[in-house]
Design a protein around this motif. Structure first.
Motif, mmCIF file in Angstrom:
data_model
loop_
_atom_site.group_PDB
_atom_site.id
_atom_site.type_symbol
_atom_site.label_atom_id
_atom_site.label_comp_id
_atom_site.label_asym_id
_atom_site.label_seq_id
_atom_site.Cartn_x
_atom_site.Cartn_y
_atom_site.Cartn_z
ATOM 1 N N GLU A 94 39.809 21.596 28.565
ATOM 2 C CA GLU A 94 39.289 23.001 29.677
ATOM 3 C C GLU A 94 40.276 24.018 29.052
ATOM 4 O O GLU A 94 41.419 24.113 29.007
ATOM 5 C CB GLU A 94 39.483 22.421 31.005
ATOM 6 C CG GLU A 94 38.710 23.448 31.837
ATOM 7 C CD GLU A 94 38.321 22.838 33.406
ATOM 8 O OE1 GLU A 94 39.337 23.389 34.090
ATOM 9 O OE2 GLU A 94 37.927 21.811 33.473
ATOM 10 N N THR B 180 34.590 29.034 32.134
ATOM 11 C CA THR B 180 35.453 27.873 31.499
ATOM 12 C C THR B 180 34.503 27.214 30.672
ATOM 13 O O THR B 180 33.588 26.826 30.888
ATOM 14 C CB THR B 180 35.601 27.042 33.011
ATOM 15 O OG1 THR B 180 36.443 27.876 34.218
ATOM 16 C CG2 THR B 180 36.407 25.891 32.718
ATOM 17 N N PRO C 119 34.342 35.360 34.600
ATOM 18 C CA PRO C 119 35.147 34.406 34.157
ATOM 19 C C PRO C 119 34.666 33.151 33.825
ATOM 20 O O PRO C 119 33.479 32.995 34.019
ATOM 21 C CB PRO C 119 35.977 33.846 35.633
ATOM 22 C CG PRO C 119 35.639 35.253 36.521
ATOM 23 C CD PRO C 119 34.422 35.826 35.990
ATOM 24 N N LYS D 208 39.932 28.597 29.595
ATOM 25 C CA LYS D 208 39.353 29.375 30.539
ATOM 26 C C LYS D 208 39.555 30.862 30.023
ATOM 27 O O LYS D 208 40.465 31.375 29.075
ATOM 28 C CB LYS D 208 40.351 29.696 32.031
ATOM 29 C CG LYS D 208 40.008 28.242 32.873
ATOM 30 C CD LYS D 208 40.724 28.317 34.378
ATOM 31 C CE LYS D 208 40.855 27.079 34.941
ATOM 32 N NZ LYS D 208 39.482 26.910 35.622
#
Length: 680
Positions: A245, A316, A314, A247
């Motif tokens: 993951e 992800t 933002p 970001k």
């Protein structure tokens, strides 16, 4: 002054006339929409009676049920109990939430939770008060709860020896929420103590639900990749296990056009803007959202990025780079087509649309004028979805994109019908049936990319002119006969004939669309579902006597009548009144209808299925040979060399001019992750 006043008066009158005309058009459109909605509601009122396209034995039905339950995270009785627990969220103040989050973050085990898991945990912690001298945990006993100290002091001891003191913000007992373990120490309240507590069942439910849902999502996302879709679930699971993951902040460039690519991305949260340099300027291609992916070809070959991807707010992503991927999956397990090479980012490239089109290549066509100017063109609206006009940036080819909510499909138990529709259309090679070129899916919708029939719906044309001249009705019906001949030969009943499901192509030829009610049936068998549009239903369907291909010929007779008259022979504003009329079977012909038309309608709409034209020993040949079709050269029709009288119905102008106009639907359907569309 008087001249100016007169000019103003004339302008005002002119504007008033324009407004009145617009008002009339709006009223007309609203009436049309209401008429369509009424027909749709009538046709859908019996959807729950629909059976699956293929009959199943009772054992197979049970297996189907068991498979669906296996996808649920726990057996049903336990699941209901856990759901009840999960809905018992405890409101907390900002300071209480802050204390809990800090406690979780400083705990070595709990700090591994992601933001969503932490949020869920915070919501489900419950407060308990412990009096001084009471044990919270006793050494040697089995435990099922974890605690966070909200206030007060506790003493930790082991085999009678004091070890330490716990105070506000400390966590203890966390292993008990993982498994049923024995406590290795005693924890006793020194003062009045308040604790935040969560039990193992609650904790495991939220974590299991979250993890499984996320994995199912990722599995579904990976299966949409043209490079990875030949891998089995086990291999895809390995890839998921290897992904990380990452970001990004607003305006971070994730992928830059022209740079060497070595990473594949799936968007988990947020939006990514795709841009491409064209004629010296950055051209916005589209925005990608949750579940969409990019960079897949970088995993298997040296390639330069063909577009830039930038975070909008933002973002992800789940990502895997080439080196890790090569260690996970042998390259020979992948199936790569040459046509995919230039579409590394699923943006328009130089390859043929017919061989390499992806969902991200499609761009909505916008209205150029009128009340919906600037909004995407909607070609049609139905109970199960919408049909939108899309094009490709490079080739400029038009497609009709049918977009249907997966949630709605599941709610109406139409999964098998949708899969069957896709299978039929994909395999169909008839000039009288709309062709399915591609099928896609995401979390919310399934998409079917089909021929764009520029001439519009027969229904729209029929309403514009009131009723068709006989040559037009003959030609339209002849096209349907050819579509029927093709389908019936393959053992497929259509079961939803009506003007709304007939489209005109650029040559004026009619194509059959919407196979949501189609069904495979062996000749000689019967099926007992209750489906179709009320006005077009054969009597044997209404009486639950079992029906077969003869029901299609009944509806063909109803179609001929409606094309020539402007409305079907058995109709009413109340559906309940339509069925008795059909069972009575009394056909009333207007005086202007020809004898040939009356004859073909009467023979197609005979009450007994075995006596219907098209369903006797000579089959569909009897329909072709009826005198009403004497003007049709069937051979020329089949090869597209017959001049279509319908061509004069097609208006010239923007590509969408022959369609009703609908407002754009800005509401997103709910996400759906049951997995029924795994092989869509």
């Amino acid at each position: 002054m008087e001249v100016q006043m007169e000019e103003l008066r004339q302008q005002l009158e002119k504007q008033t006339l324009i407004n009145q005309e617009l008002h009339k058009q709006n009223n007309y459109l609203e009436r049309r929409l209401q008429e369509k909605e009424k027909l749709l509601q009538n046709g859908q009122s019996h959807y729950h009676h629909l059976e699956f396209p293929a009959q199943r034995s009772s054992n197979e039905a049970n297996l189907e049920v068991r498979r669906s339950r296996a996808a649920v995270m726990a057996p049903e009785p336990i699941l209901e109990e856990q759901l009840e627990i999960m809905t018992s969220k405890v409101k907390k103040t900002v300071s209480e939430t802050s204390l809990i989050v800090k406690a979780i973050q400083k705990n070595d085990f709990l700090s591994r939770l992601d933001d969503e898991q932490i949020t869920m945990m915070v919501e489900l912690l419950v407060a308990i008060d412990i009096k001084p001298g009471n044990n919270v945990i006793k050494e040697g006993t089995e435990g099922d709860s974890m605690y966070i100290v909200a206030a007060g002091e506790l003493l930790v001891s082991q085999t009678g020896q004091n070890l330490r003191t716990l105070t506000c913000g400390d966590v203890f007992g966390e292993l008990a929420i993982l498994y049923n373990c024995k406590r290795t120490a005693t924890v006793k309240a020194k003062t009045m103590v308040r604790l935040w507590c969560i039990e193992r069942n609650t904790y495991r439910t939220i974590m299991t639900n979250k993890s499984r849902k996320k994995r199912e999502q990722l599995m579904g996302f990976l299966k949409t990749s043209r490079t990875l879709n030949t891998l089995n679930d086990r291999q895809l699971s390995k890839i998921i296990d290897s992904m990380e993951e990452v970001k990004y902040h607003n305006n971070d460039v994730i992928v830059r056009e022209g740079e060497e690519g070595n990473t594949f991305y799936i968007i988990l949260k947020g939006e990514v803007l795709v841009t491409k340099m064209m004629n010296g300027q950055q051209k916005q291609i589209r925005k990608m959202g949750k579940g969409e992916h990019f960079g897949e070809l970088a995993l298997i070959r040296e390639i330069l990025r063909t577009a830039s991807c930038t975070a909008v707010g933002p973002v992800t992503c789940f990502s895997i780079d080439k080196e890790v991927f090569e260690e996970t999956i042998p390259i020979e397990h992948l199936k790569l087509h040459d046509s995919e090479v230039s579409n590394e980012l699923d943006v328009p490239g130089k390859t043929s649309v017919s061989s390499s089109l992806s969902l991200t290549d499609l761009i909505p066509v916008l209205y150029q004028e009128g009340r919906y100017q600037g909004e995407p063109v909607t070609l049609g609206v139905g109970g199960f979805g919408r049909v939108e006009l899309v094009t490709t940036l490079q080739e400029g080819k038009y497609f009709a994109m049918k977009r249907v909510s997966k949630k709605h499909i599941v709610a109406k138990h139409q999964e098998e019908h949708v899969l069957f529709e896709k299978r039929i259309l994909k395999a169909t090679q008839s000039d009288f049936i709309v062709r399915l070129h591609f099928a896609f899916k995401d979390n919310r919708y399934i998409y079917m990319i089909m021929d764009f029939c520029v001439g519009g719906e027969i229904w729209t044309k029929l309403k514009e002119v009131g009723r068709f001249d006989e040559p037009i009705a003959v030609f339209c019906t002849a096209c349907v006969v050819e579509a029927y001949a093709y389908l019936h030969k393959k053992g497929i009943m259509y079961r939803d004939l009506k003007p709304e499901n007939l489209m005109l192509d650029a040559k004026g030829y009619v194509k059959l669309v919407d196979f949501g009610f189609a069904k495979e049936l062996r000749h000689g068998d019967k099926t007992y579902s209750f489906c179709g549009t009320p006005e077009y239903m054969a009597p044997e369907i209404i009486q639950n006597q079992g029906h077969d291909f003869a029901a299609d010929f009944w509806s063909l007779g109803i179609l001929v009548y409606e094309l020539l008259v402007g409305s079907p022979p058995f109709s009413s504003s109340e559906p309940a009144k339509i069925y008795p009329k059909i069972l009575d079977g009394v056909l009333k012909f207007p005086p202007y209808m020809s004898e040939g038309a009356k004859s073909v309608i009467s023979k197609l709409c005979r009450p007994r299925p075995g006596q219907r034209l098209g369903n006797t020993k000579n089959g569909i040949k009897d329909v072709r040979h009826h005198r009403w079709f004497s003007s049709i050269n069937w051979q020329k029709l089949r090869v597209g060399r017959l001049e279509a009288p319908t061509i004069r119905l097609i208006r010239k102008g923007p590509c969408y001019i022959n369609f009703d106009r609908f407002p754009f639907d800005r509401d997103l359907a709910e996400e759906e992750f049951s997995g029924w569309d795994e092989n869509f």
